[in-house]
Design an enzyme around this catalytic site. Structure first.
Site, mmCIF file in Angstrom:
data_model
loop_
_atom_site.group_PDB
_atom_site.id
_atom_site.type_symbol
_atom_site.label_atom_id
_atom_site.label_comp_id
_atom_site.label_asym_id
_atom_site.label_seq_id
_atom_site.Cartn_x
_atom_site.Cartn_y
_atom_site.Cartn_z
ATOM 1 N N SER A 33 0.798 -1.213 0.000
ATOM 2 C CA SER A 33 0.000 0.000 0.000
ATOM 3 C C SER A 33 0.835 1.270 0.000
ATOM 4 C CB SER A 33 -0.976 -0.040 1.173
ATOM 5 O OG SER A 33 -2.118 0.719 0.875
ATOM 6 N N ASP A 62 8.952 5.396 -10.920
ATOM 7 C CA ASP A 62 8.430 6.169 -12.047
ATOM 8 C C ASP A 62 9.286 7.407 -12.331
ATOM 9 O OD1 ASP A 62 6.389 4.425 -12.504
ATOM 10 O OD2 ASP A 62 4.762 5.853 -12.170
ATOM 11 N N LYS A 83 -1.408 -4.181 -3.092
ATOM 12 C CA LYS A 83 -2.631 -3.514 -2.621
ATOM 13 C C LYS A 83 -2.646 -2.082 -3.147
ATOM 14 C CE LYS A 83 -5.050 -1.766 1.398
ATOM 15 N NZ LYS A 83 -4.870 -0.360 1.021
#
Length: 728
Positions: A476, A487, A501
């Site tokens: 999470s 990224d 998750k």
């Protein structure tokens, strides 16, 4: 039931359902037939909230399909190992299956309580049978019998006789473990009889509130795996865990038989400062203030005793304490303490520095700073009310990074292994320590609206080399951070593919709708959105895939979001503009080659890899042999392996394993000497960690490669002047 639009409440991103384990209450009794008025109202409130598309990300109708799922989830919560109910019991319960949804909607909880009452009776039956087995001559271990402990996919036992067979093998396995640990028959019989009696007493004392919470969570878990109901007490414990603080005496308590025992004293807390306590001391009575009646708490459930001991800071509590080495009926010592706000420092971010020698080909040593972050914690209430003074994972990490800059480390590894998540806001702010403004996460609501949350503060706390270490239990908020770093090309991600998750929850207090001033109805941790990374990919189900992978410890079919039958599917949305500080693709093959060559020479990494393979093979078996000679040979091989490794550590000048001499003692945690068990737990924290060291070595490799190869550096970090300029 109608709801007004939710006010802003803390967003959280947790990996797993908040544990709401069934525990006995001190005043537990047989379950009454009718629910309380509060429970009826709570059930209706929870249904109203989860069925409304304005709030729930994926609302579901309470139809026959959902009723069947509630039924299955409830049985799984009570008897997941299928060791108490028989097939005939389940057949009797089928009459309730179609009406489970209506039971939630109307607050008609009698079916759930009827099932729960029979569960209590079946546990009593099974424990009675197990205790009788201890008197029999069934503890010879020469045949081919085995205990098949994994019963998740097994059928329900056909009748009581079939359960007898299962329990006989389970009891025999318990006996064999203790025998292999060197215990004598009389001692084994006494230990197991007490163990089974404690189980019986614990379940016998379960009350209506336990049944209610378990049943409501059977409903919430059918909506999605991460939506939970928390009663007022559980909600309070959740808030405490997120804030890393409590108001009380500063002691970690544990239940041992019928008594609450001090396991550990928290540094800086009133109990530790007093100098009057030590691990193993038993608390037998609690009194409030200077004159409140002393209440005998022997036999109480742990959280009831904790509730009596905790309280507002600057108030007093009196404890009657018997030392661990004294008989329980000895005269207790009465100790008066003034409660205080206690910080749970052990659960906060911590740092260390790993020094890596220069390679034989030349160069200089590299010093890599490591930050271990166990959770994305934040004191929500403190942030709202304390004028900027509150506990925060980001603040703690920022302070550690400042110290690293002072120390002149060459790179930083952020260790997020086993970090199950926490505050979404903390994940965003923590990312902001390493990027100079930009989007961190995209949040998609149930209606399809996508909002972008990111770092709006210019500047960074660390602009040097960075790696993030994850494993399958990183979930999470951990995945938001690791995925955003990946990224942005801001750092390397190392380890295992994460949990997967990709949903966001709100904590919703149910008392807001009945306009109740107290705390009667509890809270719901409600899934309200799905998150996506800046690049548009969700981590849902797929997780974050590392740049440099370590051997897989647990398969995706065994643990992770992909194991939930009602998990949301993976999706992708449009990317949002964000800076790319680097592209590690040209660097990865070189790092992989150096990593592979190094671990071939790294004994500890090889041992860890071998242990993982052995562990996974054992899990695949899903049973243990009940042949004593076979089990003893396995035990002797394990002991010899640990001893051999310890000798090799000495010869190679490696740190010794503080638990190398530890064998399976066959005991449960509550049966061990608490002081010794706590010390062993502390020793485990000092065990060699080859994965952390190898992660630091990989980061050091990256620094050296980029420093020594300008062409490669230009490919990986093209003309970047912001964070991520690793070459120096």
């Amino acid at each position: 039931m109608k709801f007004t639009r939710l006010a802003a409440v803390p967003l959280i991103a947790l990996a797993l359902t908040v544990p709401l384990g069934l525990m006995a209450r001190a005043d537990g009794d047989a379950l009454p037939g009718a629910p309380s008025a509060e429970q009826v109202t709570t059930s209706k409130l929870v249904y109203g909230l989860l069925s409304d598309s304005r709030y729930a990300y994926r609302p579901r109708p309470l139809d026959a399909t959902m009723s069947a799922e509630i039924f299955d989830h409830y049985l799984e919560a009570l008897d997941g190992g299928k060791l108490f109910f028989t097939a005939s019991d389940i057949a009797r319960f089928r009459a309730y299956e179609k009406g489970m949804g209506e039971s939630v909607r109307s607050g008609n909880l009698e079916p759930a309580y009827t099932i729960f009452a029979l569960y209590k009776q079946r546990v009593a039956d099974r424990v009675g049978y197990a205790r009788e087995l201890l008197k029999q001559d069934i503890f010879q271990f020469t045949g081919d019998d085995r205990w098949e402990y994994d019963r998740e996919d097994a059928a329900w036992a056909t009748d009581a006789a079939a359960l007898d067979g299962l329990w006989k093998q389970s009891v025999r396995n318990d006996w064999l473990r203790l025998k292999l640990a060197g215990k004598k028959p009389d001692e084994i019989r006494k230990t197991l009889d007490r163990r089974y009696l404690n189980l019986a007493n614990s379940v016998a004392a379960l009350d209506q509130e336990d049944a209610f919470q378990s049943f409501l969570n059977a409903y919430t878990s059918t909506v999605d795996p991460h939506t939970d109901y928390m009663n007022p007490r559980t909600a309070k414990l959740f808030t405490q865990s997120m804030s890393l603080s409590l108001e009380g005496i500063g002691a970690q308590l544990q239940k041992q038989d019928d008594v609450v025992v001090i396991r550990e004293l928290i540094a800086g807390g009133p109990a530790a400062i007093s100098g009057k306590f030590k691990p193993g001391d038993r608390i037998i009575a609690v009194g409030q203030g200077t004159s409140g009646a002393m209440e005998d708490v022997v036999g109480w459930r742990l959280d009831d005793v904790v509730e009596k001991i905790k309280g507002p800071k600057d108030t007093q509590v009196r404890l009657d304490v018997v030392p661990g080495e004294a008989a329980l009926d000895s005269k207790p010592t009465r100790i008066v303490l003034t409660r205080a706000r206690v910080k749970l420092e052990e659960q906060a971010a911590k740092s260390e520095i790993i020094t890596l020698p220069a390679p034989a080909s030349g160069g200089v040593d590299k010093r890599i700073g490591v930050i271990k972050l166990p959770a994305f914690y934040q004191d929500f209430e403190g942030r709202r009310t304390r004028n900027g003074e509150y506990t925060s994972a980001t603040r703690d990490v920022s302070r550690l990074l400042e110290q690293f800059r002072t120390d002149g480390v060459d790179g930083v590894v952020l260790d997020l292994r086993n970090n199950g998540g926490g505050s979404l806001n903390e994940a965003i702010e923590l990312t902001g320590l390493f990027i100079d403004k930009g989007p961190v996460v995209q949040v998609r609501e149930s209606g399809g609206r996508v909002s972008v949350e990111g770092d709006r503060t210019p500047g960074v706390s660390w602009d040097g080399p960075l790696a993030v270490l994850i494993n399958r239990s990183s979930a999470s908020a951990s995945e938001i951070f690791a995925g955003a770093i990946q990224d942005y090309g801001r750092g390397l991600v190392i380890g295992e593919t994460s949990f997967g998750k990709g949903t966001v929850q709100n904590i919703v207090p149910l008392d807001r709708w009945p306009a109740n001033e107290g705390d009667r109805y509890g809270h719901v941790k409600l899934t309200i959105a799905q998150f996506f990374l800046p690049g548009g990919s969700s981590t849902q189900n797929k997780g974050v895939v590392p740049d440099i992978a370590f051997p897989v410890t647990v398969d995706a079919s065994e643990f992770g979001e992909s194991t939930y039958d009602n998990a949301l599917e993976w999706r992708q949305i449009a990317a949002v503009p964000h800076q790319r500080y680097g592209d590690f693709a040209p660097l990865l093959p070189k790092l992989e080659a150096l990593h592979a060559a190094r671990v071939k020479q790294d004994k500890e990494f090889q041992w860890w890899t071998a242990d993982v393979a052995e562990f996974r093979a054992e899990r695949e078996k899903k049973y243990v042999s009940l042949n004593e000679a076979e089990r003893r040979a396995e035990r002797d091989r394990d002991a010899a392996k640990r001893e051999r490794r310890q000798e090799e550590r000495k010869a190679l000048g490696l740190a010794l394993d503080p638990l190398a001499d530890t064998n399976d003692d066959g005991l449960q945690a509550s049966e061990r000497d608490i002081a010794e068990d706590a010390a062993r737990e502390k020793a485990a924290e000092k065990r060699p960690d080859p994965l952390l060291r190898e992660s630091a070595a990989i980061l050091a490799d990256a620094v050296r490669l980029l420093n020594n190869d300008r062409q490669l550096s230009a490919q990986v970090l093209p003309a970047s002047t912001g964070p991520g300029v690793w070459a120096q």
